[in-house]
Design a protein around this motif. Structure first.
Motif: not given
Length: 291
Positions: A151-163, A166-167
């Protein structure tokens, strides 16, 4: 006579299957981030680590892991800055890595052209029992990290700024991807080769993307395709006596082409036929009669 009655063939099969499972599990994140060629660059740097190991009479796998991990961290820090000169710095790092590796291998008393080719393109006979243990242990570490932190790796790959908002520890996760890329490239050099491992990271993922829609299903399908290409590649390479890494990559590309052709044919069959335009009716000109 079965090929797998020989110990070196069993070691080659186990090593190739482990790499075939691990490389696409990492590659799905790299493809998502449009970093498909980073494995190729890290492979250039890893060759310097191989040269250091041969020169110092140490395990080339261990020294290559250390050198390529440092190189991958440098690549990630350059990418993070996002400056225009980043491409030039990466090019210097890649070309310097392969040039330094070739020079150090040449200085080593343990080196030969055949030995160097085995690291560049893989070989069935170069995987020792000790190397296999290192490959399996490091591959399992990478595989567990890719699945557990999905989940965390997908988040930074999909949208690094949003990740970042999100903290999530974005820099730490980026460095983790860089280091695991270096580890995967290094442990795959005996099976697939330093110059071909990037293809095993990317091609099964590209094939799976044509068959699935969700990220998790794409990851699972890519891992299955990687296993299939690696296992069948070991058998075919042992049967026809070809380079192991090249055989695995050719089979992976063949799978991609087969799926791409099948997908194109399916889309063509589903495309609704466009009806032919009806012939225009010709009406005689109206005659207006004067009253």
């Amino acid at each position: 006579m079965s090929l797998f009655q020989y110990d070196f063939m069993i070691r080659a099969l186990v090593g190739a299957l482990v790499i075939g499972l691990t490389a696409p599990a990492l590659g799905v994140y790299l493809v998502q981030r449009r970093l498909s060629l980073i494995g190729d660059g890290v492979g250039h740097v890893a060759l310097t680590g191989v040269g250091v190991g041969l020169l110092l009479d140490r395990s080339p796998v261990i020294t290559a892991v250390i050198v390529s991990a440092l190189g991958a961290v440098a690549i990630e820090l350059i990418r993070e800055r996002g400056r225009t000169s980043g491409d030039l710095a990466l090019a210097l790092l890649f070309y310097g890595g392969i040039a330094g590796g070739v020079m150090l291998v040449g200085l080593s008393h343990n080196s030969s052209n055949a030995n160097l080719m085995a690291y560049l393109f893989g070989s069935l006979t170069t995987t020792s029992p000790a190397d296999l243990v290192v490959i399996v242990v490091l591959a399992l570490v990478v595989l567990v990290a890719m699945i557990a932190l999905r989940p965390a790796l997908f988040a930074i790959c999909h949208d690094e700024e949003y990740a970042r908002v999100s903290g999530l520890p974005v820099r730490a996760l980026n460095l983790l991807l860089a280091v695991t890329t270096a580890v995967t490239v290094t442990i795959a050099m005996r099976a697939v080769g330093l110059l071909l491992i990037s293809a095993l990271m990317v091609v099964p993922v590209a094939t799976a993307q044509q068959l699935t829609r969700g990220f998790l299903s794409t990851m699972a399908a890519a891992m299955g395709l990687g296993l299939l290409a690696s296992g069948s590649g070991v058998w075919l390479a042992g049967t026809v006596n070809t380079a192991l890494g090249a055989t695995i990559v050719v089979l992976a590309i063949a799978m991609f082409l087969a799926v791409a052709v099948a997908a194109a044919a399916r889309r063509a069959l589903r495309r609704p036929a466009v009806p032919a335009p009806a012939a225009a009716e010709v009406h005689p000109p109206e005659v207006v009669l004067e009253r």
